[in-house]
Design a protein around this motif. Structure first.
Motif, PDB file in Angstrom:
ATOM      1  N   ALA A 667       0.788  -1.229  -0.150  1.00  0.00           N
ATOM      2  CA  ALA A 667       0.028   0.076   0.048  1.00  0.00           C
ATOM      3  C   ALA A 667       1.028   1.316  -0.147  1.00  0.00           C
ATOM      4  CB  ALA A 667      -1.008  -0.142   1.230  1.00  0.00           C
ATOM      5  N   SER A 691      -5.476   6.066   0.272  1.00  0.00           N
ATOM      6  CA  SER A 691      -4.512   5.124   0.196  1.00  0.00           C
ATOM      7  C   SER A 691      -4.911   4.233  -0.908  1.00  0.00           C
ATOM      8  CB  SER A 691      -4.585   4.013   1.432  1.00  0.00           C
ATOM      9  OG  SER A 691      -5.719   3.231   1.512  1.00  0.00           O
ATOM     10  N   LEU A 692      -3.977   3.639  -1.764  1.00  0.00           N
ATOM     11  CA  LEU A 692      -4.018   2.840  -2.745  1.00  0.00           C
ATOM     12  C   LEU A 692      -3.504   1.495  -2.275  1.00  0.00           C
ATOM     13  CD1 LEU A 692      -2.979   5.128  -5.895  1.00  0.00           C
ATOM     14  CD2 LEU A 692      -5.347   4.447  -5.010  1.00  0.00           C
ATOM     15  N   GLU A 693      -4.257   0.473  -2.552  1.00  0.00           N
ATOM     16  CA  GLU A 693      -3.708  -0.952  -2.022  1.00  0.00           C
ATOM     17  C   GLU A 693      -3.995  -2.102  -2.725  1.00  0.00           C
ATOM     18  OE1 GLU A 693      -6.113  -1.465   1.660  1.00  0.00           O
ATOM     19  OE2 GLU A 693      -6.280   0.675   1.641  1.00  0.00           O
ATOM     20  N   ASN A 711      -7.273  -4.827  -5.996  1.00  0.00           N
ATOM     21  CA  ASN A 711      -7.075  -3.516  -5.651  1.00  0.00           C
ATOM     22  C   ASN A 711      -8.012  -3.006  -4.758  1.00  0.00           C
ATOM     23  OD1 ASN A 711      -4.932  -3.570  -7.683  1.00  0.00           O
ATOM     24  ND2 ASN A 711      -6.401  -3.562  -9.334  1.00  0.00           N
ATOM     25  N   GLY A 713      -8.434   0.493  -1.763  1.00  0.00           N
ATOM     26  CA  GLY A 713      -8.165   1.963  -1.503  1.00  0.00           C
ATOM     27  C   GLY A 713      -9.051   2.572  -0.153  1.00  0.00           C
TER      28      GLY A 713
END
Length: 748
Positions: A667, A691-693, A711, A713
Motif C-alpha cells: 500500500a 490510500s492505494l492498496e 485492488n 483503497g
C-alpha cells in the motif's frame, strides 16, 4: 596595553559603584501568569530604552523564569529569541516520544494505548503527584539557561535574584536563593496537582503563586528602595462563565492567587510603580499568545514612562552598569573551563549506575553544549524507568563536575496499563475489546520483569511472561512466555465462523542490538482446538471438514523460530517519520487429529515479512506498507494462517475477511495534517488520508499469481486521542466490495 584597559575598566566600575551608592536601588518584581509571561519582556525592553537599572529581581512562576534569565546576564533580545523559540506546549506532556522508546517498550505502548499512570506496591494503588511529571518542563528550562553551574548564592548572579515557591506541606512561602537556577524556576512554576512537586532541601515545593504571586516584600527585604512591580495575574471569571467543575476550580485558584497579590500590593508606596498590562483576555495556557502579550507589556510600560524615567541614569552610568553585569556573567559563561572532568550519579532507583552511564554517554574531557546535554538526558529518560532525570554542574578551576540525578517513578515499581478497542462497520458488525497488563519491574537484581496480560471481548488472551537480562549491559536477555488465547474470525458469505482455542509456550534468547531493534532465537510449542461453525451455507474452504454442523479438530505444533525486529516509527498510527520492520522464520512440526494419522507429522517452514515506513514533508506524509507471508509444508492444510481485510489492509473488506496461508500486500498512503491549518487550533493533528492498496491471500495448494491481486483503497479522517487512534472512513475494492469503518483505540 592590557594593564591600561583593566585600569580604565576599574575606574569605570568604581565610579559606577559610587554613583550607585548615591542613587536609590531599583527592585523588579515579576508575577506569575503562564503564557502571558512575555509581557515581562516587553516591560524590560522599555526599562532598557530609558536606562533604568535593575539592582534586584524577584519572580514567581513564569515571572521567576524571566527574572532568572535576566539575572543570569542575558539581554532582553536574547530572552525574547529564546523564549519565543521554545516549544512550551511540549511541557503539557511527559510521555516519551515513541521513536525514543526501547524496542520492547514501543510494542507495549502500542498495545496499551490508554494514557494513564497507575501503580501498585506496599498494598496500595499509587498515582504520580501530578498529572505532569515536570520532565519536559525541566528540559525546556535547561535549554533556556545553557549548562550553567549551581550557585552558592543567587546574589552572585549578574543581578541578585530570588524565586518564590510554596511548601505544599506547610502552605508557607519559600524563597529560593541558591542552588540550581533551573530547579528554582521549575519549583516556582509547579502547579499543584497538575505538575509534580519539586523537592529541594527536603521541602516539597509547588507554584509560588499560592503563597505570594507578587513578592514585593521579598525584593524590599533584599534592599530595594524602589519597586517596579509587573502584575500579569488572571482576572476573576464572570458568573456566567462558571458553568463547569473545571471553571469553578480555576476560579478558586485565581481567587487564591489574586488574594496573595492584593496583600503584597498594599506594600507599595507612592514612589513605586505598578504595571498591569492589558492581558485579561489572554489565556495562561495557550502559548500562541506570547507575541501579543509581549507587545501589551511594552505598551503598558510606555504608557507609564513618565513615572519610570524618574529612575533613569545617564548613558555613561548605564553603560558601566551593563559592563558590570557582563563581567559577572563571564564567570559562568566564559571564564571557567567547560570540559567535563567527572560525572557523579545520584541514583534514586534500582537501575544500575552502569546502565544509566551507558545511555547518558557523556565523555570526560569534552565540553558539553546544551543541545548535547538535552539529548543525553533524553537517552536516560527514554529508559522509561524514571520520574525525572535532571543535572547540575559544579565548576572548578580544573573543569566541570556534572551531577546526574535520577528519580524512580513514585507510583512504581509495579504498573497497570490498559488498552481499549472499538471497531464498527456501521452494519451488523461492532467489536469491542479491553485489555490490561500488570508489569512487575526490578524483580531480580539484574533488571528482571514479570508481565501479566488479560484481554476480553471479541477475542480472549491470558498470558504471563518473564523477561531476564543476562549480562550487566542488559543487551542479552532470555524470555519465557506462556499464554492461553481464543482467536476468532467472523463468518462471511465465503466461510463459517472460525475459532481457535490454544495454549502456547515460548522460550527465547534475545539480543538488543540497538535501542530500536532485537534479534531472537528460540523454541515454541502450541496445542489447540480449531472449530468451524459451518451452519451458514456457502464455500468454507480447506478448513471445513464437513458441509454442515460444527467441525472440530485438535492440533499440536512445536519447533524453533528466528525473529529480527527494527522500529523507529514516531507513531504506530499516523507516522510521519521512521521505519518498522519485522521478519520471522519458523521451523515447525505439526500434528492434526483426525486429519493425520497418530504418528504422522507435517513439517512446515513459515516465513513472514512486515514493513511500514514514513516520510514527512511539512504537513504532508507519505507512508509505504508491505506485508508478505508464505508457508512450505507437506500437506494441503495448515493452521498457521494469515489475514487481510480492514483499514489499510485491503480497506474495502471488513476486518480479517480473507484468510489463507500465503499473503502478498502493499500500500501507498498519503496523509495531510489539517490540524496545522485550523486558526487558533490546539496543534492536535487531524489527518486527511487516501490510500492505494493491492493484495490477496491464497490457500496451501494454490499458486500465488500476480493476476489474483485485489485492488483496494480508502479515504479517511484520523487523529490520536487519549484512548489511542481514532479513524473514520470508507474503503473500496475491485469486485464492488466496500466498507465504512470507525475505529477508536485500534493500533493497526
Amino acid at each position: 596595553m592590557r594593564f591600561i584597559l583593566l585600569f580604565l575598566l576599574l575606574i569605570k566600575l568604581t565610579s559606577f559603584t559610587l554613583s550607585a551608592h548615591a542613587r536609590d536601588k531599583v527592585g523588579l518584581v515579576l508575577s506569575g501568569g503562564g503564557a502571558k509571561g512575555t509581557a515581562h519582556i516587553g516591560v524590560l525592553k522599555v526599562l532598557e530604552q530609558h536606562n533604568i537599572p535593575v539592582d534586584y529581581v524577584v519572580g514567581t512562576s513564569i515571572g521567576a523564569y524571566v527574572a532568572g534569565m535576566y539575572a543570569l546576564g542575558y539581554d532582553v533580545d536574547e530572552i525574547e529569541t529564546i523564549m519565543l523559540g521554545l516549544p512550551w506546549s511540549d511541557g503539557y506532556s511527559d510521555f516519551i516520544p515513541r521513536e525514543s522508546l526501547f524496542y520492547s517498550n514501543k510494542q507495549h505502548r502500542d498495545r496499551y494505548n490508554i494514557s494513564i499512570r497507575l501503580g501498585y506496591s506496599d498494598g496500595e494503588f499509587k498515582v504520580p503527584h501530578g498529572l505532569l511529571l515536570g520532565q519536559s518542563a525541566y528540559q525546556i528550562l535547561q535549554r533556556s539557561t545553557d549548562t550553567v553551574s549551581s550557585f552558592t548564592s543567587f546574589d552572585d548572579l549578574a543581578i541578585p535574584y530570588r524565586a518564590v515557591a510554596s511548601d505544599i506541606a506547610t502552605a508557607q512561602m519559600v524563597v529560593l536563593d541558591s542552588g540550581s537556577i533551573n530547579q528554582a524556576m521549575q519549583a516556582s512554576a509547579a502547579v499543584p496537582g497538575i505538575v509534580a512537586a519539586v523537592v529541594i532541601d527536603g521541602k516539597t515545593l509547588v507554584d509560588g503563586g499560592i503563597t505570594n504571586n507578587m513578592p514585593i516584600d521579598v525584593v524590599k527585604k533584599m534592599g530595594a528602595d524602589i519597586v517596579i512591580a509587573v502584575d500579569i495575574g488572571s482576572p476573576l471569571a464572570d458568573q456566567s462563565e462558571l458553568t463547569s467543575t473545571v471553571s469553578v476550580l480555576n476560579q478558586l485558584s485565581t481567587i487564591l492567587t489574586n488574594n496573595t497579590s492584593l496583600a503584597k500590593k498594599a506594600l507599595l508606596t507612592d514612589k513605586d510603580v505598578l504595571l498591569r498590562p492589558a492581558i485579561d483576555d489572554l489565556s495562561t495556557t495557550d502559548w500562541s499568545v506570547m507575541p501579543q502579550a509581549l507587545i501589551l507589556g511594552e505598551q503598558e510600560a510606555n504608557s507609564q514612562s513618565a513615572a519610570l524615567i524618574k529612575f533613569s541614569i545617564s548613558d555613561h552610568d548605564y553603560q558601566v552598569y551593563q559592563d558590570e553585569k557582563k563581567l559577572k556573567a563571564r564567570k559562568w559563561f566564559d571564564e571557567l573551563p567547560k570540559h567535563i572532568i567527572d560525572i557523579k550519579i545520584r541514583n534514586n532507583s534500582k537501575v544500575e549506575n552502569d546502565i544509566i552511564n551507558l545511555h547518558f554517554a557523556v565523555k570526560l574531557g569534552e565540553e558539553l553544549s546544551k543541545e548535547a546535554l538535552d539529548l543525553a538526558i533524553d537517552r536516560v529518560y527514554a529508559l522509561d524507568k524514571f520520574e525525572q532525570v535532571t543535572v547540575e554542574f559544579n565548576d572548578t578551576a580544573q573543569g566541570r563536575v556534572l551531577i546526574l540525578h535520577t528519580q524512580a517513578k513514585s507510583w512504581g515499581p509495579n504498573y497497570f496499563d490498559f488498552g481499549f478497542n472499538l471497531k464498527t462497520d456501521f452494519s451488523d458488525r461492532s467489536v469491542t475489546s479491553i485489555n490490561m497488563s500488570y508489569l512487575m519491574t526490578e524483580v531480580t537484581s539484574n533488571g528482571g520483569r514479570w508481565l501479566n496480560e488479560l484481554e476480553l471481548g471479541w477475542e480472549t488472551l491470558l498470558a504471563s511472561e518473564f523477561y531476564q537480562p543476562i549480562n550487566r549491559e542488559q543487551d542479552l536477555y532470555s524470555r519465557v512466555r506462556v499464554s492461553f488465547a481464543q482467536d476468532k474470525w467472523e463468518k462471511t458469505h465465503l466461510r463459517p465462523e472460525l475459532r481457535n482455542d490454544y495454549y502456547r509456550g515460548k522460550f527465547a534468547l534475545g539480543y538488543n542490538y540497538s535501542f530500536n531493534g532485537i534479534i531472537e532465537v528460540g523454541a515454541i510449542a502450541e496445542t489447540g482446538d480449531l472449530s468451524l461453525d459451518s451452519t451458514v451455507p456457502g464455500e468454507t474452504g480447506d478448513l471445513s471438514l464437513d458441509s454442515a454442523g460444527t467441525d472440530e479438530f485438535d492440533y499440536e505444533t512445536y519447533g524453533s523460530f528466528l525473529t529480527f525486529g527494527y522500529d523507529t516509527l514516531n507513531s504506530i498510527n499516523f507516522p510521519t517519520d521512521g521505519n518498522k520492520l519485522l521478519i520471522e522464520m519458523k521451523w515447525l512440526n505439526d500434528k492434526y487429529s483426525p486429519l493425520l494419522a497418530e504418528t504422522e507429522k507435517d513439517k512446515a517452514v513459515v516465513f513472514t515479512f512486515d514493513w511500514r515506513g514514513a516520510i514527512g514533508l511539512g504537513g504532508h506524509t507519505f507512508v509505504g506498507i508491505t506485508s508478505f507471508a508464505t508457508i512450505d509444508n507437506e500437506t494441503d492444510f495448515s493452521v498457521h494462517v494469515t489475514e487481510l481485510g480492514g483499514f489499510l489492509n485491503l480497506s474495502g473488506y471488513q476486518e480479517d475477511a480473507l484468510i489463507g496461508v500465503h499473503k502478498a500486500f502493499a500500500a501507498v498512503v498519503y496523509q495531510y495534517d489539517l490540524g496545522r491549518d485550523i486558526p487558533g487550533g490546539s496543534g492536535l493533528p487531524i489527518y486527511l488520508g487516501v490510500s492505494l492498496e493491492a493484495g490477496n491471500v491464497w490457500d496451501v495448494d494454490e499458486t500465488v499469481k500476480y493476476s489474483d491481486l485485489i485492488n483496494s483503497g480508502s479515504m479517511y479522517l484520523g487523529t490520536d486521542t487519549s484512548f489511542g487512534p481514532a479513524v473514520l472512513g470508507i474503503g473500496f475494492a475491485t469486485g464492488g466490495e466496500y466498507s465504512f469503518f470507525l475505529s477508536v483505540g485500534k493500533n493497526w
